[in-house]
Design an enzyme around this catalytic site. Structure first.
Site, mmCIF file in Angstrom:
data_model
loop_
_atom_site.group_PDB
_atom_site.id
_atom_site.type_symbol
_atom_site.label_atom_id
_atom_site.label_comp_id
_atom_site.label_asym_id
_atom_site.label_seq_id
_atom_site.Cartn_x
_atom_site.Cartn_y
_atom_site.Cartn_z
ATOM 1 N N SER A 23 0.840 -1.193 0.000
ATOM 2 C CA SER A 23 0.000 0.000 0.000
ATOM 3 C C SER A 23 0.874 1.240 0.000
ATOM 4 O O SER A 23 1.791 1.363 0.819
ATOM 5 C CB SER A 23 -0.904 0.022 1.237
ATOM 6 N N GLY A 58 -10.825 5.240 8.605
ATOM 7 C CA GLY A 58 -11.349 5.325 9.963
ATOM 8 C C GLY A 58 -12.219 6.544 10.222
ATOM 9 O O GLY A 58 -12.474 6.902 11.365
ATOM 10 N N ALA A 59 -12.707 7.195 9.156
ATOM 11 C CA ALA A 59 -13.535 8.399 9.303
ATOM 12 C C ALA A 59 -15.016 8.074 9.150
ATOM 13 O O ALA A 59 -15.836 8.964 8.997
ATOM 14 C CB ALA A 59 -13.124 9.452 8.278
ATOM 15 N N LEU A 93 -16.204 6.553 6.612
ATOM 16 C CA LEU A 93 -16.523 6.696 5.186
ATOM 17 C C LEU A 93 -16.155 5.439 4.419
ATOM 18 O O LEU A 93 -16.125 5.421 3.200
ATOM 19 C CB LEU A 93 -15.801 7.925 4.608
ATOM 20 N N SER A 94 -15.833 4.385 5.140
ATOM 21 C CA SER A 94 -15.648 3.065 4.556
ATOM 22 C C SER A 94 -14.471 2.932 3.599
ATOM 23 O O SER A 94 -14.600 2.439 2.480
ATOM 24 C CB SER A 94 -16.937 2.628 3.862
ATOM 25 N N SER A 95 -13.321 3.345 4.086
ATOM 26 C CA SER A 95 -12.100 3.100 3.323
ATOM 27 C C SER A 95 -11.860 1.602 3.171
ATOM 28 O O SER A 95 -11.279 1.158 2.174
ATOM 29 C CB SER A 95 -10.908 3.750 4.019
ATOM 30 N N SER A 96 -12.315 0.831 4.139
ATOM 31 C CA SER A 96 -12.083 -0.622 4.066
ATOM 32 C C SER A 96 -12.866 -1.227 2.906
ATOM 33 O O SER A 96 -12.330 -2.029 2.138
ATOM 34 C CB SER A 96 -12.444 -1.304 5.387
ATOM 35 N N GLU A 116 -14.664 -9.296 5.104
ATOM 36 C CA GLU A 116 -14.543 -8.437 6.286
ATOM 37 C C GLU A 116 -15.144 -9.105 7.528
ATOM 38 O O GLU A 116 -14.602 -9.021 8.620
ATOM 39 C CB GLU A 116 -15.186 -7.070 6.011
ATOM 40 N N ASP A 159 -21.873 -0.748 2.592
ATOM 41 C CA ASP A 159 -20.699 -0.017 2.122
ATOM 42 C C ASP A 159 -20.068 -0.678 0.902
ATOM 43 O O ASP A 159 -19.661 -0.012 -0.054
ATOM 44 C CB ASP A 159 -19.654 0.095 3.232
#
Ligand code: ADP
Ligand code: MG
Length: 342
Positions: free
Chosen positions: A25, A80-81, A83-86, A118, A130
Protein backbone atom coordinates in the site's frame (compact mmCIF):
# COMPACT_ATOMS: atom_id res chain seq x y z
CA UNK A 1 -29.24 4.76 0.93
CA UNK A 2 -25.58 5.42 0.28
CA UNK A 3 -23.79 7.26 -2.50
CA UNK A 4 -20.15 6.96 -3.56
CA UNK A 5 -17.68 9.73 -2.75
CA UNK A 6 -15.31 11.14 -5.39
CA UNK A 7 -12.39 9.74 -3.38
CA UNK A 8 -10.81 6.65 -4.85
CA UNK A 9 -9.01 3.54 -3.83
CA UNK A 10 -6.93 2.47 -6.82
CA UNK A 11 -5.41 -0.97 -7.35
CA UNK A 12 -2.72 -1.99 -9.83
CA UNK A 13 -2.89 -5.76 -10.00
CA UNK A 14 -1.26 -8.49 -12.02
CA UNK A 15 -1.91 -12.20 -12.02
CA UNK A 16 0.49 -14.80 -10.64
CA UNK A 17 0.34 -18.53 -11.16
CA UNK A 18 2.66 -19.58 -8.31
CA UNK A 19 0.27 -19.28 -5.36
CA UNK A 20 1.91 -16.13 -4.01
CA UNK A 21 0.00 -12.99 -3.00
CA UNK A 22 2.11 -9.86 -2.68
CA UNK A 23 0.52 -6.80 -1.10
CA UNK A 24 1.73 -3.24 -0.97
CA UNK A 25 0.00 0.00 0.00
CA UNK A 26 1.32 3.43 -0.95
CA UNK A 27 -0.34 4.76 2.21
CA UNK A 28 1.28 2.45 4.77
CA UNK A 29 4.91 2.22 5.81
CA UNK A 30 6.13 -1.33 5.84
CA UNK A 31 6.99 -2.54 2.38
CA UNK A 32 5.64 -5.61 0.64
CA UNK A 33 3.80 -8.37 2.49
CA UNK A 34 4.13 -11.78 0.88
CA UNK A 35 1.56 -14.49 1.61
CA UNK A 36 0.62 -17.85 0.13
CA UNK A 37 -2.98 -17.98 -1.04
CA UNK A 38 -3.34 -21.58 0.16
CA UNK A 39 -2.35 -20.56 3.70
CA UNK A 40 -4.79 -17.67 4.18
CA UNK A 41 -6.58 -18.18 7.51
CA UNK A 42 -9.46 -16.11 8.89
CA UNK A 43 -8.66 -13.78 11.80
CA UNK A 44 -4.95 -14.56 11.61
CA UNK A 45 -3.95 -11.05 10.54
CA UNK A 46 -4.51 -7.88 12.56
CA UNK A 47 -2.89 -5.48 10.08
CA UNK A 48 -4.23 -3.69 6.99
CA UNK A 49 -3.28 -6.66 4.79
CA UNK A 50 -6.22 -8.60 6.24
CA UNK A 51 -8.59 -6.59 4.00
CA UNK A 52 -7.03 -7.49 0.63
CA UNK A 53 -5.98 -10.97 1.78
CA UNK A 54 -9.55 -11.50 2.98
CA UNK A 55 -10.85 -10.75 -0.50
CA UNK A 56 -8.58 -13.39 -2.03
CA UNK A 57 -9.61 -15.82 0.71
CA UNK A 58 -13.33 -15.15 0.13
CA UNK A 59 -13.02 -15.62 -3.64
CA UNK A 60 -11.16 -18.89 -3.17
CA UNK A 61 -13.60 -20.06 -0.52
CA UNK A 62 -16.43 -19.43 -3.02
CA UNK A 63 -14.66 -21.79 -5.43
CA UNK A 64 -12.83 -19.30 -7.64
CA UNK A 65 -9.34 -20.49 -8.46
CA UNK A 66 -7.19 -17.45 -7.62
CA UNK A 67 -3.57 -18.53 -8.05
CA UNK A 68 -1.89 -15.39 -6.76
CA UNK A 69 -1.42 -11.72 -7.53
CA UNK A 70 0.85 -8.74 -7.19
CA UNK A 71 -1.24 -5.96 -5.67
CA UNK A 72 -0.38 -2.31 -5.24
CA UNK A 73 -3.01 -0.15 -3.55
CA UNK A 74 -3.34 3.59 -3.06
CA UNK A 75 -6.35 5.39 -1.64
CA UNK A 76 -7.62 8.89 -1.01
CA UNK A 77 -10.56 7.66 1.07
CA UNK A 78 -9.93 8.90 4.63
CA UNK A 79 -9.34 5.80 6.78
CA UNK A 80 -11.35 5.32 9.96
CA UNK A 81 -13.54 8.40 9.30
CA UNK A 82 -16.74 6.39 8.97
CA UNK A 83 -16.52 6.70 5.19
CA UNK A 84 -15.65 3.06 4.56
CA UNK A 85 -12.10 3.10 3.32
CA UNK A 86 -12.08 -0.62 4.07
CA UNK A 87 -14.91 -1.37 1.63
CA UNK A 88 -13.23 0.76 -1.05
CA UNK A 89 -10.04 -1.26 -0.67
CA UNK A 90 -11.84 -4.60 -0.77
CA UNK A 91 -14.09 -3.82 -3.70
CA UNK A 92 -11.38 -2.40 -5.95
CA UNK A 93 -9.29 -5.52 -5.47
CA UNK A 94 -12.26 -7.84 -5.97
CA UNK A 95 -13.10 -6.03 -9.20
CA UNK A 96 -9.52 -6.29 -10.47
CA UNK A 97 -9.34 -10.02 -9.69
CA UNK A 98 -12.78 -10.54 -11.25
CA UNK A 99 -11.37 -9.05 -14.43
CA UNK A 100 -7.92 -10.69 -14.41
CA UNK A 101 -9.34 -14.13 -13.67
CA UNK A 102 -12.40 -13.74 -15.92
CA UNK A 103 -14.77 -14.66 -13.09
CA UNK A 104 -17.77 -12.84 -14.57
CA UNK A 105 -19.15 -11.82 -11.17
CA UNK A 106 -21.60 -8.91 -10.95
CA UNK A 107 -21.16 -5.90 -8.66
CA UNK A 108 -23.58 -7.14 -6.02
CA UNK A 109 -21.85 -10.53 -5.97
CA UNK A 110 -18.46 -8.91 -5.47
CA UNK A 111 -19.97 -6.83 -2.67
CA UNK A 112 -21.21 -9.96 -0.94
CA UNK A 113 -17.79 -11.62 -1.17
CA UNK A 114 -16.13 -8.49 0.21
CA UNK A 115 -18.56 -8.41 3.12
CA UNK A 116 -17.70 -12.04 3.81
CA UNK A 117 -14.00 -11.15 3.69
CA UNK A 118 -14.54 -8.44 6.29
CA UNK A 119 -16.92 -10.47 8.50
CA UNK A 120 -14.99 -13.71 8.54
CA UNK A 121 -11.39 -12.99 7.54
CA UNK A 122 -10.94 -9.57 9.16
CA UNK A 123 -13.46 -10.36 11.89
CA UNK A 124 -15.59 -7.20 11.70
CA UNK A 125 -19.39 -7.68 11.86
CA UNK A 126 -20.21 -5.16 9.12
CA UNK A 127 -23.30 -5.09 6.91
CA UNK A 128 -23.40 -5.12 3.12
CA UNK A 129 -24.19 -1.47 2.42
CA UNK A 130 -20.70 -0.02 2.12
CA UNK A 131 -19.39 -2.72 -0.18
CA UNK A 132 -22.47 -2.44 -2.38
CA UNK A 133 -22.03 1.33 -2.56
CA UNK A 134 -18.40 0.94 -3.64
CA UNK A 135 -19.32 -1.67 -6.23
CA UNK A 136 -22.61 -0.38 -7.63
CA UNK A 137 -23.01 3.39 -7.21
CA UNK A 138 -23.38 5.58 -10.28
CA UNK A 139 -22.39 9.17 -10.83
CA UNK A 140 -25.10 11.70 -9.91
CA UNK A 141 -27.13 9.07 -8.08
CA UNK A 142 -27.71 7.66 -4.64
CA UNK A 143 -28.34 3.94 -4.30
CA UNK A 144 -31.64 2.78 -2.81
CA UNK A 145 -30.58 -0.61 -1.56
CA UNK A 146 -32.64 -3.30 0.10
CA UNK A 147 -30.12 -5.23 2.15
CA UNK A 148 -32.51 -8.20 2.52
CA UNK A 149 -32.66 -9.20 -1.14
CA UNK A 150 -29.94 -6.85 -2.48
CA UNK A 151 -32.40 -5.30 -4.91
CA UNK A 152 -31.36 -1.77 -5.82
CA UNK A 153 -32.51 1.34 -7.62
CA UNK A 154 -30.49 4.37 -8.73
CA UNK A 155 -32.02 7.58 -7.34
CA UNK A 156 -31.19 10.95 -8.98
CA UNK A 157 -28.88 12.89 -6.66
CA UNK A 158 -27.26 15.61 -8.73
CA UNK A 159 -27.06 18.40 -6.19
CA UNK A 160 -24.89 20.77 -8.24
CA UNK A 161 -27.60 20.93 -10.90
CA UNK A 162 -29.92 22.30 -8.21
CA UNK A 163 -27.51 24.87 -6.79
CA UNK A 164 -26.80 22.72 -3.74
CA UNK A 165 -23.76 21.18 -2.13
CA UNK A 166 -23.31 18.31 0.28
CA UNK A 167 -20.47 18.79 2.73
CA UNK A 168 -18.82 16.03 4.71
CA UNK A 169 -17.52 17.08 8.11
CA UNK A 170 -15.02 14.51 9.35
CA UNK A 171 -14.85 15.16 13.09
CA UNK A 172 -11.58 13.20 13.25
CA UNK A 173 -12.62 11.56 16.47
CA UNK A 174 -13.40 7.94 17.08
CA UNK A 175 -14.59 7.19 20.57
CA UNK A 176 -13.07 4.02 21.89
CA UNK A 177 -16.26 2.34 23.12
CA UNK A 178 -17.80 2.23 19.62
CA UNK A 179 -17.31 -1.48 18.94
CA UNK A 180 -18.95 -2.72 22.12
CA UNK A 181 -21.78 -0.26 21.60
CA UNK A 182 -22.40 -1.59 18.09
CA UNK A 183 -22.85 -5.07 19.51
CA UNK A 184 -25.30 -3.78 22.12
CA UNK A 185 -27.41 -1.97 19.50
CA UNK A 186 -27.48 -5.03 17.34
CA UNK A 187 -28.47 -7.32 20.22
CA UNK A 188 -31.15 -4.82 21.28
CA UNK A 189 -32.63 -4.75 17.78
CA UNK A 190 -32.64 -8.54 17.63
CA UNK A 191 -34.38 -8.64 21.00
CA UNK A 192 -36.96 -6.14 19.75
CA UNK A 193 -37.63 -8.22 16.66
CA UNK A 194 -38.01 -11.36 18.77
CA UNK A 195 -40.41 -9.64 21.18
CA UNK A 196 -42.49 -8.44 18.25
CA UNK A 197 -42.40 -11.82 16.51
CA UNK A 198 -40.75 -10.59 13.29
CA UNK A 199 -37.57 -11.69 11.51
CA UNK A 200 -36.15 -8.18 11.48
CA UNK A 201 -37.36 -4.75 12.54
CA UNK A 202 -37.88 -3.74 8.92
CA UNK A 203 -40.90 -6.07 9.05
CA UNK A 204 -42.63 -3.68 11.48
CA UNK A 205 -44.67 -1.39 9.20
CA UNK A 206 -44.51 2.33 9.93
CA UNK A 207 -48.27 2.50 10.43
CA UNK A 208 -47.97 -0.30 12.97
CA UNK A 209 -45.29 1.48 14.97
CA UNK A 210 -47.50 2.80 17.79
CA UNK A 211 -48.95 -0.64 18.43
CA UNK A 212 -45.46 -2.15 18.38
CA UNK A 213 -44.16 0.42 20.86
CA UNK A 214 -47.05 -0.30 23.20
CA UNK A 215 -45.98 -3.94 23.29
CA UNK A 216 -42.46 -2.84 24.22
CA UNK A 217 -43.52 -0.42 26.96
CA UNK A 218 -41.69 -2.45 29.64
CA UNK A 219 -38.34 -2.19 27.93
CA UNK A 220 -37.53 1.47 27.31
CA UNK A 221 -34.13 0.71 25.78
CA UNK A 222 -35.45 -1.75 23.20
CA UNK A 223 -38.40 0.54 22.51
CA UNK A 224 -36.06 3.37 21.52
CA UNK A 225 -34.02 1.16 19.22
CA UNK A 226 -37.16 -0.11 17.52
CA UNK A 227 -38.52 3.41 17.14
CA UNK A 228 -35.28 4.51 15.51
CA UNK A 229 -35.12 1.68 13.01
CA UNK A 230 -38.76 1.84 11.96
CA UNK A 231 -38.78 5.63 11.59
CA UNK A 232 -35.42 5.54 9.80
CA UNK A 233 -36.75 3.13 7.17
CA UNK A 234 -39.67 5.50 6.67
CA UNK A 235 -37.27 8.46 6.35
CA UNK A 236 -35.33 6.66 3.64
CA UNK A 237 -38.56 6.10 1.72
CA UNK A 238 -39.48 9.77 2.13
CA UNK A 239 -36.08 10.86 0.82
CA UNK A 240 -36.38 8.53 -2.17
CA UNK A 241 -39.76 9.95 -3.14
CA UNK A 242 -38.62 13.56 -2.62
CA UNK A 243 -35.53 13.04 -4.78
CA UNK A 244 -37.50 11.23 -7.47
CA UNK A 245 -40.00 14.08 -7.63
CA UNK A 246 -37.27 16.73 -7.76
CA UNK A 247 -37.95 18.22 -4.31
CA UNK A 248 -34.33 18.02 -3.27
CA UNK A 249 -34.35 20.87 -0.74
CA UNK A 250 -37.15 19.17 1.15
CA UNK A 251 -34.83 16.32 2.21
CA UNK A 252 -33.08 18.75 4.60
CA UNK A 253 -35.59 18.42 7.45
CA UNK A 254 -35.63 14.63 6.99
CA UNK A 255 -31.87 14.54 7.53
CA UNK A 256 -32.31 16.57 10.72
CA UNK A 257 -35.01 14.21 11.99
CA UNK A 258 -32.67 11.32 11.26
CA UNK A 259 -29.92 12.91 13.33
CA UNK A 260 -32.26 13.50 16.26
CA UNK A 261 -33.34 9.87 16.13
CA UNK A 262 -29.74 8.62 15.98
CA UNK A 263 -28.84 10.91 18.89
CA UNK A 264 -31.85 10.42 21.17
CA UNK A 265 -33.22 6.96 20.34
CA UNK A 266 -30.35 4.94 18.86
CA UNK A 267 -27.86 6.96 20.92
CA UNK A 268 -24.79 6.60 18.74
CA UNK A 269 -23.97 10.28 18.28
CA UNK A 270 -21.33 12.20 20.23
CA UNK A 271 -20.68 15.85 21.20
CA UNK A 272 -18.59 16.53 18.08
CA UNK A 273 -21.29 15.24 15.72
CA UNK A 274 -24.07 17.07 17.59
CA UNK A 275 -22.07 20.29 17.52
CA UNK A 276 -21.53 19.90 13.77
CA UNK A 277 -25.23 19.43 13.09
CA UNK A 278 -26.43 22.20 15.44
CA UNK A 279 -23.86 24.71 14.20
CA UNK A 280 -24.44 23.96 10.53
CA UNK A 281 -28.19 24.41 10.90
CA UNK A 282 -27.76 27.70 12.78
CA UNK A 283 -25.43 28.91 10.02
CA UNK A 284 -28.07 28.28 7.38
CA UNK A 285 -27.68 24.64 6.29
CA UNK A 286 -30.85 23.01 4.92
CA UNK A 287 -30.17 19.78 6.75
CA UNK A 288 -27.46 17.78 8.50
CA UNK A 289 -26.96 14.43 10.16
CA UNK A 290 -24.27 12.06 11.29
CA UNK A 291 -23.38 9.20 8.97
CA UNK A 292 -21.51 5.94 9.41
CA UNK A 293 -21.28 3.87 12.56
CA UNK A 294 -21.38 6.68 15.10
CA UNK A 295 -19.41 7.75 18.20
CA UNK A 296 -17.29 9.95 15.94
CA UNK A 297 -16.60 9.83 12.24
CA UNK A 298 -18.44 12.13 9.90
CA UNK A 299 -21.60 14.16 9.42
CA UNK A 300 -23.14 15.26 6.13
CA UNK A 301 -24.50 18.77 5.64
CA UNK A 302 -26.82 19.94 2.85
CA UNK A 303 -26.29 23.60 1.92
CA UNK A 304 -27.09 26.17 -0.74
CA UNK A 305 -23.93 26.87 -2.75
CA UNK A 306 -23.95 30.47 -1.49
CA UNK A 307 -23.81 29.28 2.13
CA UNK A 308 -20.91 26.81 1.83
CA UNK A 309 -18.26 29.16 3.22
CA UNK A 310 -20.39 30.51 6.07
CA UNK A 311 -21.38 27.01 7.20
CA UNK A 312 -17.82 25.67 6.91
CA UNK A 313 -16.41 28.57 8.91
CA UNK A 314 -19.12 28.34 11.55
CA UNK A 315 -18.37 24.64 12.13
CA UNK A 316 -14.63 25.26 12.29
CA UNK A 317 -15.08 28.11 14.76
CA UNK A 318 -17.46 26.09 16.93
CA UNK A 319 -14.94 23.22 17.11
CA UNK A 320 -12.15 25.61 18.06
CA UNK A 321 -14.31 27.26 20.72
CA UNK A 322 -15.22 23.85 22.19
CA UNK A 323 -11.55 22.80 22.25
CA UNK A 324 -12.13 19.95 19.77
CA UNK A 325 -9.58 18.84 17.15
CA UNK A 326 -10.11 20.84 13.94
CA UNK A 327 -12.53 18.94 11.66
CA UNK A 328 -11.87 18.20 8.02
CA UNK A 329 -14.58 19.61 5.75
CA UNK A 330 -14.91 18.66 2.09
CA UNK A 331 -17.51 18.51 -0.61
CA UNK A 332 -19.12 15.21 -1.50
CA UNK A 333 -20.26 14.74 -5.09
CA UNK A 334 -22.20 11.56 -5.82
CA UNK A 335 -19.67 9.68 -7.93
CA UNK A 336 -19.24 6.42 -9.81
CA UNK A 337 -18.35 3.26 -7.94
CA UNK A 338 -15.46 0.93 -8.77
CA UNK A 339 -14.54 0.46 -12.40
CA UNK A 340 -11.62 -0.50 -14.60
CA UNK A 341 -9.43 2.51 -15.36
CA UNK A 342 -7.03 0.94 -17.85
P1 ADP B 1 -13.42 2.83 7.62
O1 ADP B 1 -13.78 1.69 6.72
O2 ADP B 1 -14.61 3.51 8.19
O3 ADP B 1 -12.49 3.82 6.98
P2 ADP B 1 -12.21 0.69 9.05
O4 ADP B 1 -11.62 0.59 10.41
O5 ADP B 1 -13.28 -0.23 8.66
O6 ADP B 1 -12.65 2.22 8.86
O7 ADP B 1 -11.06 0.53 7.96
C1 ADP B 1 -9.86 1.25 8.08
C2 ADP B 1 -8.71 0.29 7.87
O8 ADP B 1 -8.65 -0.08 6.47
C3 ADP B 1 -7.36 0.90 8.15
O9 ADP B 1 -7.06 0.77 9.52
C4 ADP B 1 -6.45 0.04 7.30
O10 ADP B 1 -6.20 -1.21 7.92
C5 ADP B 1 -7.31 -0.23 6.08
N1 ADP B 1 -7.02 0.76 5.04
C6 ADP B 1 -7.79 1.79 4.63
N2 ADP B 1 -7.20 2.49 3.62
C7 ADP B 1 -6.01 1.88 3.41
C8 ADP B 1 -4.93 2.12 2.50
N3 ADP B 1 -4.93 3.13 1.64
N4 ADP B 1 -3.86 1.26 2.56
C9 ADP B 1 -3.85 0.25 3.43
N5 ADP B 1 -4.82 -0.01 4.31
C10 ADP B 1 -5.89 0.78 4.29
MG1 MG C 1 -14.80 -0.05 7.34
Amino acid sequence: MPFALPHQAVAAVSRREDGVLRLHSADIDGGVTELRVADLTPESDKSWTAYPAGVVWALREAGHEITGADVHLASTVPAGAGLSSSAALEVVLALALNDLYGLGLRGWQLARLCQRAENVYVGAPVGIMDQTASACCEEGHALFLDTRDLSQRQIPFDLAAEGLRLLVVDTRVKHSHSEGEYGKRRAGCEKGAALLGVDALRDVPYDGLDAALERLADDEEVLRLVRHVVTEDQRVERVVSLLESGETRAIGPVLVEGHASLRDDFRISCPELDLTVDTALKAGALGARMTGGGFGGSAIVLVEIADVDAVTEAVQEAFAAAGFTAPRVFEAVASAGARRLR
